[in-house]
Design an enzyme around this catalytic site. Structure first.
Site, PDB file in Angstrom:
ATOM      1  N   ARG A 213       0.845  -1.181   0.000  1.00 34.94           N
ATOM      2  CA  ARG A 213       0.000   0.000   0.000  1.00 34.94           C
ATOM      3  C   ARG A 213       0.886   1.238   0.000  1.00 34.94           C
ATOM      4  NH1 ARG A 213      -3.707  -2.357  -1.717  1.00 34.94           N
ATOM      5  NH2 ARG A 213      -5.798  -2.650  -0.843  1.00 34.94           N
ATOM      6  N   GLU A 242      -3.220   8.274  -5.693  1.00 33.04           N
ATOM      7  CA  GLU A 242      -3.332   7.607  -6.988  1.00 33.04           C
ATOM      8  C   GLU A 242      -4.497   8.198  -7.774  1.00 33.04           C
ATOM      9  OE1 GLU A 242      -3.560   3.356  -6.544  1.00 33.04           O
ATOM     10  OE2 GLU A 242      -1.642   3.231  -5.476  1.00 33.04           O
ATOM     11  N   HIS A 261      -0.260   0.817 -10.203  1.00 33.05           N
ATOM     12  CA  HIS A 261      -1.032  -0.111  -9.376  1.00 33.05           C
ATOM     13  C   HIS A 261      -1.547  -1.280 -10.227  1.00 33.05           C
ATOM     14  CE1 HIS A 261      -3.533  -0.264  -5.429  1.00 33.05           C
ATOM     15  NE2 HIS A 261      -3.245  -1.482  -5.858  1.00 33.05           N
TER      16      HIS A 261
END
Length: 305
Positions: A213, A242, A261
């Site tokens: 994370r 993000e 990601h």
């Protein structure tokens, strides 16, 4: 979802309609696992008994009202283990063999002979000893790397890591490793785990990989460590914000690999996530034990569950 639609009243909704859809619902499938909409709509959840999230990380739904309730929470543990492990092995090889520089030179049509590093023999620390961390350890070991783990408690007989260090010893043991891979779940204990002190403790030749994370890292401290040469590089698949803003310094630092990601996202992953939910739904309907039940106080599925 066909099998579920034939057995239940299914309401599909986006964030705006979530509160209305929750009223009278018995179960919630959080398919958009990056959404933060559930806490704001939870006031309408008048009979929810089960929440399933389409990810391994459960931090988007770990708000107090759900955590302290009797509602069962399950996740999609197991879907991304192999693909994330392959990503980690890939970036380790990319660093060792200087592949990004080779691509730059190819674009410039320059023939510049260089020596590269061996992967075998480089020591790796995997911070996070769940299924993804174990899959990473097995692949890195297959490449000849000695691998240790880091988790809640220390032990010396782990089948995948051998030695597992306690998280409290992070700064003490970091100087021993050439690659540090962050894959721990986001909890109050792991938030900001990798800060200036951690990066200062690492070898100047070490590389940092984050597939856990973004909030595990104090990003400003990481940027400073990279700029100052306190660590040799970083491969980052997750970020505090993000998408990563286009003007963020991580985009242009020469020793950084940025991916959006996607380390676990193999072709077909979306269907696989629905299949995991469908399997658990069938178990739920027939009163069988659910798979991947999260300990809501720990914030992840304990080993063996």
């Amino acid at each position: 979802m066909d099998s579920i639609e034939s057995a239940a009243d299914v309401r599909y909704t986006d964030e705006k309609g979530l509160a209305e859809a929750l009223r009278g619902a018995d179960a919630l499938f959080v398919y958009d696992f990056l959404s933060g909409a559930v806490p704001a709509a939870w006031h309408a959840a008048d009979r929810i008994r089960w929440v399933h999230i389409a990810s391994a990380g459960v931090d988007p739904v770990m708000f107090p009202e759900l955590r302290d309730s009797e509602v069962i929470l399950t996740n999609s543990r197991g879907v991304f283990d192999s693909s994330i492990a392959e990503y980690v092995l890939g970036v380790v090889i990319a660093f060792a063999k200087d592949l990004s520089r080779s691509l730059d030179l190819q674009r410039e049509r320059r023939w510049q002979h260089r020596e590269s590093e061996r992967v075998a023999g480089r020591r790796a620390l995997v911070v996070g000893t769940g299924p993804i961390g174990r899959a990473i350890a097995r692949l890195l070991r297959a490449a000849g790397m000695p691998v240790s783990g880091m988790g809640r408690r220390a032990r010396d007989d782990d089948p995948d890591f051998g030695t597992v260090y306690a998280s409290a010893d992070l700064v003490r043991v970091l100087p021993e490793f050439d690659y540090v891979i962050a894959v721990a779940p986001l909890t109050e204990q792991t938030k900001g785990l990798f800060d200036g002190a951690a990066f200062a403790a690492m070898k100047p030749t070490a590389r940092f990989v984050n597939v856990g994370r973004g909030e595990l890292v104090v990003t400003s401290d990481l940027v400073q460590a990279l700029r100052d040469g306190r660590i040799a590089g970083a491969a980052l698949d997750v970020f505090e914000t993000e998408p990563l803003p286009s003007d963020h310094p991580l985009w242009t630092l020469p020793n950084v690999l940025v991916s959006p990601h996607m380390s676990g996202d193999f072709a077909g992953w979306r269907n696989t996530l629905v299949e995991v939910f469908a399997d658990n739904f069938e178990r739920w309907q027939t009163d069988l034990p659910l798979r991947n039940v999260v300990d809501k106080q720990l914030g992840y599925v304990p080993s063996g569950h």
